[in-house]
Design a protein around this motif. Structure first.
Motif, mmCIF file in Angstrom:
data_model
loop_
_atom_site.group_PDB
_atom_site.id
_atom_site.type_symbol
_atom_site.label_atom_id
_atom_site.label_comp_id
_atom_site.label_asym_id
_atom_site.label_seq_id
_atom_site.Cartn_x
_atom_site.Cartn_y
_atom_site.Cartn_z
ATOM 1 N N ARG A 1 -7.145 -1.040 -8.078
ATOM 2 C CA ARG A 1 -6.275 -1.990 -8.776
ATOM 3 C C ARG A 1 -6.144 -3.262 -7.973
ATOM 4 O O ARG A 1 -6.001 -4.340 -8.522
ATOM 5 C CB ARG A 1 -4.890 -1.368 -8.995
ATOM 6 C CG ARG A 1 -4.971 -0.131 -9.860
ATOM 7 C CD ARG A 1 -3.619 0.522 -10.006
ATOM 8 N NE ARG A 1 -2.827 -0.164 -11.027
ATOM 9 C CZ ARG A 1 -1.733 0.359 -11.560
ATOM 10 N NH1 ARG A 1 -1.314 1.541 -11.173
ATOM 11 N NH2 ARG A 1 -1.063 -0.297 -12.470
ATOM 12 N N ARG B 1 -1.555 5.005 -5.516
ATOM 13 C CA ARG B 1 -1.439 3.600 -5.896
ATOM 14 C C ARG B 1 -2.789 2.979 -6.236
ATOM 15 O O ARG B 1 -2.856 1.871 -6.731
ATOM 16 C CB ARG B 1 -0.766 2.805 -4.787
ATOM 17 C CG ARG B 1 0.664 3.266 -4.543
ATOM 18 C CD ARG B 1 1.428 2.278 -3.707
ATOM 19 N NE ARG B 1 2.764 2.805 -3.426
ATOM 20 C CZ ARG B 1 3.760 2.076 -2.955
ATOM 21 N NH1 ARG B 1 3.576 0.808 -2.691
ATOM 22 N NH2 ARG B 1 4.937 2.624 -2.729
ATOM 23 N N ILE C 1 -5.440 1.800 -4.281
ATOM 24 C CA ILE C 1 -5.578 0.555 -3.537
ATOM 25 C C ILE C 1 -6.746 0.697 -2.574
ATOM 26 O O ILE C 1 -7.008 1.793 -2.087
ATOM 27 C CB ILE C 1 -4.277 0.324 -2.730
ATOM 28 C CG1 ILE C 1 -3.242 -0.330 -3.619
ATOM 29 C CG2 ILE C 1 -4.513 -0.488 -1.483
ATOM 30 C CD1 ILE C 1 -1.885 -0.357 -3.003
ATOM 31 N N ALA D 1 0.820 -1.218 0.000
ATOM 32 C CA ALA D 1 0.000 0.000 0.000
ATOM 33 C C ALA D 1 0.850 1.263 0.000
ATOM 34 O O ALA D 1 0.339 2.345 -0.264
ATOM 35 C CB ALA D 1 -0.924 -0.004 1.216
#
Ligand SMILES: Nc1ncnc2c1ncn2[C@@H]1O[C@H](COP(=O)(O)OP(=O)(O)OP(=O)(O)O)[C@@H](O)[C@H]1O
Ligand SMILES: [Mg+2]
Lengths: 337, 352
Positions: free
Chosen positions: B155, B75, B77, B50
Motif C-alpha cells: 500500500r 498494514r 507496508i 509502519a
C-alpha cells in the motif's frame, strides 16, 4: 625547494608498523611473523600441558593392573581391556583351582578370558552402563530444558518492556550466589517427603533450575547483540512475532545457543554433590559412581580410568560437534556489555 | 496503493518529544519526501506509520481506515530501513523472496522467481542473487534492501534515507532509478532524507520536519520559492540563501552593516526584519545599482560561486560556467527585487 622524496622500493613498501594479525595484507612484517609463531608455540605448549591428565587417563585405562602400578611408569605397554571389562561387569574372585579349571574350558568368550587373566569370573553386567545412561538422560534433558526455557525468557527480557525488569534479572542471577552445597540437606529432606528422591525427574528439575539463571543471562547477552532491525523488517514483511523468532532470531543466536548448551551440559554432566545425596539406585548418575568403582582388592586404577574415560566421551562429542560455533561464542557475546 | 493520512500525530519517548502534532496526507501514487536535519523525527514518523512504534496521540489512516493498533504485518507496508537490515543468514535471493514467502502472502515459488529476478534486474543486482548478504558491499546491500521492498506491491513504500550510504555517483543513478520505478508503478511512497537535493529532485511534495514539528508542506517549487521560515529557506538550495538582518527607513531597505540599499516593496513591512536573497537572484552587471568586492571564488565547473563583500556583509552569487572574476575585483551587481524573501524576527515568512 624541491626535495625529491625517494621512491619507496619494493621492500620498503610493506606496512610500516608490524601487522600482527591480518587476512588481507600479504606482506607481514618479519617481527610480526616471529611474534605470531612464538604465540602459536606457547599456545600449543599450554594445551599440551592441560592435556597431560587426559592423556594419562587414556593410558591407564588400557593398562593391566600390574602395568598401572609398575615403577617406573610404563609409557609403552601391551594394551589391555581389563579395565573396561571390570568396569562394565560384576565379578567374583576365583580360587586357584577354579582358575585352572576354567582355563581348560575351550568355549570361553573373550570377555571371560580377560576376566580370567586377573583371576576372576563374570557374574553379570555392572551398574555402570546404566548409570552412564542415567547421566545421558538427566544431563541431556535438563540441558535441553535450560536452553529452550532460557532462550524464551532471554528473548523476552531482551526485547519487551517487562515491569521491574532489572529486579527480575537480578533475582534470577541471585539464585546462583548461594553455594549449592548449602541447600543439599533441605532439598534432600524435601525431595524425600514429596517422592522425588532417586527419580530422574527430580534431578532434571534441579539441574534445570540451577542452569536456568546462567542460560538466561548468557543468552540475553547474545540476543542483545542481534540488532532489532532484523526482526522489525520481518514484522513489516508480514511475519508474526513468533515466526520472526524462529526464522530470524534463532539462526542468528546459534553461536550463543551452542555455547550455552555446552556450559549447561558440562555442569549437569559433572554435578556430584546432589547426585550423591538425592539418588541411590534408580536415578544414580555416573559421577558419584566412579569413586565406588574403587574395587574390592587394591585400588583398581585401570578400572577407574576406564570409567573416567567413558564418562568424558559424550561431552567431548557434543563439544566437538558444536566447536565451530563455540569458539566465537566463548570469546564474544558473553563478555561484551 | 493507498492514500495515507496522519492526523495530529504526537510521539513521546519518556520526556523527549519526537513528534509534535504532525498532520499530512500522502495521495495515492504520490512521491512524498520528508526532509529534515538529524533528530527531526523522520525515522519516528516512518516507524509510527509502519506500526513498529505506537503513537502517543493522533490517528493513522490508510484510505480513510484507522490503522491504530493494527500490527505491522497486517498494514501491508514495504520498509527500507536506514540501517541495513538484510537477513545475514540468507542469500540475496532469499532476502528478496522473504516478504513474498510470508504467511500473509504465501506466494507460490514459481511466481516469486520472476518477481525477484525483475527487481534484481531493475537494481542491477542479478549477479549477486546467490551470494550471502554478509559478503556484499555497502552499496550492494542498500540496493538489495530496496529490492526487498519493490518485489512487493504494498500500500505504501516507506524509505528511510535509502541512498545515504552510497557514493555520489551511485546515489545519483539510483535516485533517477527510484523515481522512474515509482512513476512507472505509480506507487505511493514516503521517502525520508536530510539531503535537500534528493528532496527537490525526487519529490512530488515535500514535508519539512524540524524538532518533531512539520513546518511546511508543498511542492519543491513551493518550498524553494516560498519557504515558510528562515529554517526552510536555509535548508533548501545550494549555495545557501543570503539571509541578513535588514531595516526600513524612509521607503528604503537597508541591509544591516552593509552598503546594500533597495527601494522598499509596496506591502507593509515591519521596521526590522530578515531579508533573504537566493544566490541566483544576485546578478553581476556592469550597470548594477550596488557594488561590492570579490572576496572568494569557488569554481564548480557548471557554475562558479562568487562571494561579494558589500560593507561588512558578504553576499553569495552564482554565475554559470567558469568565471573570470578574481579576488579583489570591484564589481557592480543587482538583485531581482520580485524574488526577495522577507521574514519577521521569529523567522516566519512575511507575505507581501
Ligand atoms: N526509542 C527511542 N527512545 C528515546 N528516544 C528516541 C527513540 N527513538 C527516537 N528517539 C528520539 O526522537 C528524536 C527523533 O529521532 P528520529 O530517529 O526520528 O530522528 P531522524 O529524523 O530519523 O534522525 P536521523 O536523520 O539522524 O536518522 C531524537 O531526538 C531521538 O533521540
Ligand atoms: Mg532516521
Amino acid at each position: 625547494m624541491t626535495a625529491t622524496t625517494p621512491r619507496p622500493t619494493f621492500e620498503q613498501s610493506g606496512p610500516r608498523l608490524p601487522v600482527v594479525e591480518s587476512i588481507r595484507v600479504d606482506r607481514v612484517h618479519p617481527r610480526a611473523r616471529i611474534a605470531g609463531s612464538v604465540r602459536a608455540t606457547l599456545a600449543i605448549i599450554l594445551s599440551l600441558i592441560s592435556l597431560i591428565p587426559v592423556f594419562w587417563i587414556v593410558l591407564t585405562a588400557f593398562k593391566t593392573p600390574t602395568d598401572v602400578t609398575a615403577i617406573p611408569p610404563k609409557l609403552i605397554f601391551e594394551p589391555s581391556l581389563t579395565g573396561f571389562v571390570s568396569l562394565l561387569s560384576d565379578m567374583r574372585l576365583l580360587s586357584q583351582a577354579e582358575q585352572e579349571e576354567r582355563s581348560q574350558q575351550p568355549d570361553l568368550s573373550w570377555v571371560d578370558q580377560i576376566a580370567l587373566q586377573i583371576g576372576r569370573a563374570i557374574n553379570g553386567p555392572s551398574q555402570y552402563a546404566r548409570q552412564l545412561g542415567n547421566s545421558v538422560i538427566i544431563a541431556g534433558t535438563s540441558t535441553l530444558l535450560s536452553v529452550v526455557l532460557g532462550l524464551l525468557s532471554a528473548y523476552a527480557f531482551s526485547r519487551f518492556n517487562i515491569p521491574a525488569k532489572g529486579d527480575l534479572l537480578f533475582f534470577i542471577l541471585s539464585t546462583r550466589m548461594l553455594p549449592p552445597v548449602v541447600v543439599t540437606i533441605p532439598i534432600f529432606l524435601m525431595y524425600r517427603s514429596i517422592g522425588l528422591h532417586d527419580t530422574h525427574f527430580g534431578l532434571i528439575m534441579l539441574y534445570t533450575v540451577f542452569n536456568l539463571s546462567f542460560s538466561v543471562w548468557l543468552l540475553k547477552g547474545f540476543i542483545d547483540e542481534i540488532p532489532r532491525e532484523y526482526e522489525e523488517a520481518a514484522l513489516v514483511d508480514g511475519y508474526t512475532r513468533l515466526q520472526t523468532f524462529f526464522r530470524i532470531v534463532i539462526p542468528q543466536a546459534r553461536t550463543g545457543i551452542a555455547a550455552t548448551t555446552v556450559f549447561c551440559l558440562i555442569f549437569a554432566w559433572n554435578e556430584y554433590a546432589f547426585a550423591l545425596m538425592l539418588t541411590t539406585q534408580n536415578a544414580r548418575t555416573a559421577p558419584p559412581s566412579i569413586p565406588s568403582i574403587l574395587g574390592s582388592g587394591g585400588i583398581e586404577w585401570n578400572t577407574i580410568a576406564a570409567g573416567a574415560l567413558l564418562f568424558l566421551i559424550p561431552v567431548v562429542i557434543v563439544t566437538f560437534a558444536l566447536r565451530q560455533h563455540l569458539l566465537r561464542g566463548v570469546t564474544f557475546g558473553a563478555v561484551r556489555k | 496503493m493507498s492514500q495515507i493520512a496522519l492526523h495530529h500525530i504526537s510521539k513521546h519517548f519518556k520526556d523527549i518529544t519526537a513528534l509534535d502534532d504532525v498532520s499530512f496526507t500522502i495521495q495515492n501514487g504520490e512521491f512524498f519526501v520528508l526532509l529534515g536535519p538529524t533528530g527531526a523525527g523522520k525515522t519516528t514518523t516512518l516507524r509510527v506509520i509502519a506500526g513498529l512504534e505506537r503513537q502517543s496521540e493522533g490517528d493513522i489512516l490508510f484510505d480513510g481506515q484507522s490503522m491504530n493498533g493494527v500490527p505491522p504485518a497486517e498494514r501491508d507496508i514495504a520498509f527500507v530501513f536506514q540501517q541495513y537490515s538484510l537477513y545475514p543468514t540468507m542469500s540475496v535471493y532469499d532476502n528478496l523472496a522473504f516478504p513474498l514467502r510470508s504467511p500473509m502472502r504465501r506466494t507460490p515459488e514459481i511466481e516469486i522467481k520472476p518477481r525477484v529476478e525483475k527487481a534484481a534486474e531493475l537494481l542491477r543486482i542479478q549477479h549477486l542473487l546467490e551470494r550471502k548478504t554478509a559478503r556484499l558491499s555497502g552499496g550492494e546491500m542498500q540496493r538489495v534492501s530496496i529490492g526487498r521492498a519493490i518485489v512487493r506491491n504494498p500500500r505504501i513504500f516507506l524509505m528511510d534515507e535509502p541512498l545515504s550510504n552510497l557514493d555520489a555517483k551511485l546515489r545519483e543513478s539510483l535516485r533517477v532509478e527510484l523515481k522512474h520505478i515509482q512513476k512507472t508503478q505509480t506507487s505511493t511512497t514516503l521517502f525520508v532524507t536530510h539531503d535537500q537535493i534528493e528532496a527537490l529532485t525526487m519529490a512530488d511534495r515535500i514535508g519539512v520536519l524540524r524538532e518533531g514539528k512539520l513546518i511546511q508542506v508543498g511542492t519543491p517549487t513551493d518550498i524553494y520559492d516560498r519557504p515558510a521560515t528562515t529554517f526552510v529557506a536555509q535548508l533548501v538550495g545550494t549555495p545557501r540563501i543570503n539571509l541578513h538582518k535588514a531595516f526600513r527607513e524612509n521607503g528604503t531597505l537597508h541591509v544591516q552593516e552593509s552598503t546594500v540599499q533597495l527601494p522598499a516593496p509596496s506591502g507593509s513591512l515591519p521596521a526590522e526584519f530578515m531579508l533573504g536573497i537566493r544566490p541566483e537572484d544576485v546578478l553581476i552587471a556592469p550597470d548594477g545599482a550596488l557594488s561590492g568586492e570579490v572576496v572568494l571564488v569557488e569554481p564548480l565547473g557548471v557554475e562558479t560561486v562568487i562571494h561579494l563583500r558589500a560593507g561588512a556583509q558578504t553576499f553569495i552569487c552564482v554565475v554559470s560556467g567558469i568565471s573570470h572574476y578574481r579576488l579583489g575585483d570591484q564589481v557592480r551587481f543587482d538583485v531581482i527585487r520580485e524574488r526577495l524573501h522577507y521574514f519577521d524576527s521569529n523567522g516566519q515568512r512575511l507575505a507581501l
